[in-house]
Write a protein that holds these residues in place. Structure first.
Motif, PDB file in Angstrom:
ATOM      1  N   LEU A  79       1.332   8.398   0.094  1.00  0.00           N
ATOM      2  CA  LEU A  79       1.706   7.062  -0.543  1.00  0.00           C
ATOM      3  C   LEU A  79       1.847   6.937  -2.016  1.00  0.00           C
ATOM      4  O   LEU A  79       0.745   7.188  -2.561  1.00  0.00           O
ATOM      5  N   TYR A  80       3.081   6.628  -2.301  1.00  0.00           N
ATOM      6  CA  TYR A  80       3.608   6.869  -3.527  1.00  0.00           C
ATOM      7  C   TYR A  80       3.100   5.372  -4.325  1.00  0.00           C
ATOM      8  O   TYR A  80       3.755   4.301  -3.949  1.00  0.00           O
ATOM      9  N   LEU A  81       2.395   5.380  -5.245  1.00  0.00           N
ATOM     10  CA  LEU A  81       1.860   4.105  -6.095  1.00  0.00           C
ATOM     11  C   LEU A  81       2.617   3.890  -7.404  1.00  0.00           C
ATOM     12  O   LEU A  81       2.768   2.805  -7.703  1.00  0.00           O
ATOM     13  N   ILE A 110       0.077  -2.062  -2.398  1.00  0.00           N
ATOM     14  CA  ILE A 110      -0.787  -0.857  -1.935  1.00  0.00           C
ATOM     15  C   ILE A 110      -1.013  -1.213  -0.342  1.00  0.00           C
ATOM     16  O   ILE A 110      -0.869  -0.245   0.419  1.00  0.00           O
ATOM     17  N   ALA A 114      -0.051   0.810   2.995  1.00  0.00           N
ATOM     18  CA  ALA A 114      -1.123   1.073   3.714  1.00  0.00           C
ATOM     19  C   ALA A 114      -1.174   0.723   5.063  1.00  0.00           C
ATOM     20  O   ALA A 114      -1.399   1.664   6.139  1.00  0.00           O
ATOM     21  N   LEU A 127      -2.520   9.691  -2.224  1.00  0.00           N
ATOM     22  CA  LEU A 127      -2.052   8.959  -3.153  1.00  0.00           C
ATOM     23  C   LEU A 127      -1.239   9.739  -4.428  1.00  0.00           C
ATOM     24  O   LEU A 127      -1.829  10.667  -4.784  1.00  0.00           O
ATOM     25  N   THR A 129       1.202   9.478  -8.063  1.00  0.00           N
ATOM     26  CA  THR A 129       1.796   8.932  -8.991  1.00  0.00           C
ATOM     27  C   THR A 129       2.454   9.783  -9.900  1.00  0.00           C
ATOM     28  O   THR A 129       2.187  10.824 -10.102  1.00  0.00           O
ATOM     29  N   LEU A 141      -6.517   4.197 -10.440  1.00  0.00           N
ATOM     30  CA  LEU A 141      -6.770   5.171  -9.170  1.00  0.00           C
ATOM     31  C   LEU A 141      -8.219   4.852  -8.509  1.00  0.00           C
ATOM     32  O   LEU A 141      -8.292   4.706  -7.428  1.00  0.00           O
ATOM     33  N   ALA A 144      -7.371   1.522  -6.609  1.00  0.00           N
ATOM     34  CA  ALA A 144      -6.566   2.016  -5.471  1.00  0.00           C
ATOM     35  C   ALA A 144      -7.392   2.532  -4.210  1.00  0.00           C
ATOM     36  O   ALA A 144      -7.513   2.242  -3.138  1.00  0.00           O
ATOM     37  N   LEU A 148      -8.459   1.111  -0.618  1.00  0.00           N
ATOM     38  CA  LEU A 148      -7.990   1.950   0.880  1.00  0.00           C
ATOM     39  C   LEU A 148      -9.143   2.591   1.392  1.00  0.00           C
ATOM     40  O   LEU A 148      -8.984   2.925   2.631  1.00  0.00           O
ATOM     41  N   ILE A 155      -8.973  10.233   1.597  1.00  0.00           N
ATOM     42  CA  ILE A 155      -8.090   9.826   0.540  1.00  0.00           C
ATOM     43  C   ILE A 155      -8.126  10.908  -0.387  1.00  0.00           C
ATOM     44  O   ILE A 155      -8.984  11.302  -1.004  1.00  0.00           O
ATOM     45  N   VAL A 157      -5.418  12.505  -3.649  1.00  0.00           N
ATOM     46  CA  VAL A 157      -4.606  12.220  -4.932  1.00  0.00           C
ATOM     47  C   VAL A 157      -3.857  13.326  -5.292  1.00  0.00           C
ATOM     48  O   VAL A 157      -4.374  14.625  -5.343  1.00  0.00           O
TER      49      VAL A 157
END
Length: 369
Positions: A79-81, A110, A114, A127, A129, A141, A144, A148, A155, A157
């Motif tokens: 999931l590109y933030l 977001i 999601a 995630l 960025t 972050l 986020a 989520l 999750i 990153v």
């Protein structure tokens, strides 16, 4: 406090190139027979001499994978933030010098992205960025992950390297894993491709897995961007790094990814071309020497090739990935970080796995346990 920099300084790039290319078929055969293969065996298995043993390597890798992981495939989605970035990286679509529209997702956006992934069945979410500490730093972050956490089991990153106390803060909020790729272990080549920004600090990035493990992260993912330098030598140093981490921080789990340099608008061509057979050889070498490590393949790779890899060492894969912020729902037409090759839907890839005798696993770990 010790870290991997002190280990890396003990090795010379050119000497490792010579070592790899000096391996003989006898060295390869010995590595395949080893009961507890080591880094020298890994060197033999990634050498040109091993190209004639690819079928034997694939058979052994397949057997080891099935024995250790069963008939399963862990599924995840990125999931590109944000595509905002302060670094200049010659190979990346998000590089600071690229004149592209910049976008950072709001809380509402977001959750919209999601929800799309949740409806697809994903419980593991990554995630991603660009590296822009002011816009997408620790506070962003942390928020986020808080948004989520009620919706996903795990999750992870893939963001800018952080200090240990920052990782401790994110872990307390529910961070499960962090992916951080050195890109290349060749210092001069690294400098060429990272001339500006915090990412230009080779050693700070190199020591990120040390900080992560000391912070208590559950899993760390490492790798090299295959194509920036000689893939065999970079892979040796990645394996050296993995071996150091497994020995030093044995409570932490590890994963290896295999990103081959992919096109983007205005991008560079790979310095060294890596064929599909080369990548298969590398994946098998990792499985034979590092039997328990998670090996992951992304949608950078073509569909037909990914279908072949699912029985040959890979244990984790993404599907239906979008590499632009808002790419699933909010803003599907925005510029991607790199081109995707396997564009099939989640459902079609899940069905491919089932047809291949594998079970797609959407959740495999529960924090309470």
């Amino acid at each position: 406090m010790s870290n991997f920099t002190s280990v890396l300084k003990q090795y010379n790039w050119d000497e490792q190139w010579e070592n790899i290319h000096s391996k003989t078929p006898l060295d390869v055969a010995r590595a395949l027979e080893a009961k507890q293969p080591d880094l020298e065996d890994f060197t033999a298995l990634i050498s040109p001499a091993a190209q004639g043993y690819l079928e034997q390597m694939a058979q052994k890798s397949s057997t080891l994978t099935k024995n250790r992981f069963g008939n399963t495939m862990q599924m995840y989605a990125p999931l590109y933030l944000s595509n905002e970035c302060q670094n200049i990286c010659t190979y990346c679509g998000f590089s600071f010098t690229n004149k592209i529209p910049r976008r950072t997702l709001s809380d509402k956006e977001i959750l919209m992205e999601a929800q799309f992934l949740k409806q697809k069945g994903y419980q593991h979410i990554l995630l991603v960025t660009g590296e822009a500490s002011q816009r997408v730093g620790v506070d962003y972050l942390y928020n986020a992950i808080a948004l989520l956490k009620p919706h996903f089991a795990n999750i992870s990153v893939e963001v800018q390297p952080l200090d240990q106390q920052d990782y401790e803060s994110l872990i307390s909020q529910g961070l499960y894993a962090t992916l951080v790729y050195q890109e290349t272990y060749h210092r001069d080549t690294y400098k060429t491709h990272h001339p500006k920004g915090k990412k230009s600090n080779f050693d700070y990035r190199l020591q990120t897995p040390d900080r992560l493990a000391r912070a208590g992260i559950h899993k760390i993912g490492i790798g090299a961007l295959l194509g920036l330098e000689d893939w065999r030598v970079d892979s040796f140093f990645t394996a050296l790094h993995l071996n150091y981490l497994q020995t030093t921080y044995w409570k932490t789990r590890y994963s290896i990814s295999f990103p081959r340099l992919r096109p983007f608008s205005g991008g560079i061509d790979p310095k060294v071309q890596m064929t599909d057979a080369d990548l298969l050889q590398l994946i098998c070498a990792y499985r034979i020497v590092f039997e328990d490590v998670e090996l992951s393949i992304s949608t950078r790779e073509p569909a037909k090739f990914r279908d072949q890899l699912v029985h040959l060492g890979i244990t984790s894969m993404s599907a239906e990935s979008k590499t632009n912020p808002g790419g699933y729902v909010v803003e599907p037409q925005s510029l991607e970080q790199f081109d995707i090759s396997d564009e099939r839907t989640t459902e079609s890839i899940a069905q491919m796995l089932k047809n291949s005798g594998l079970e797609p696993v959407w959740k495999d770990w529960e924090p309470l346990l």
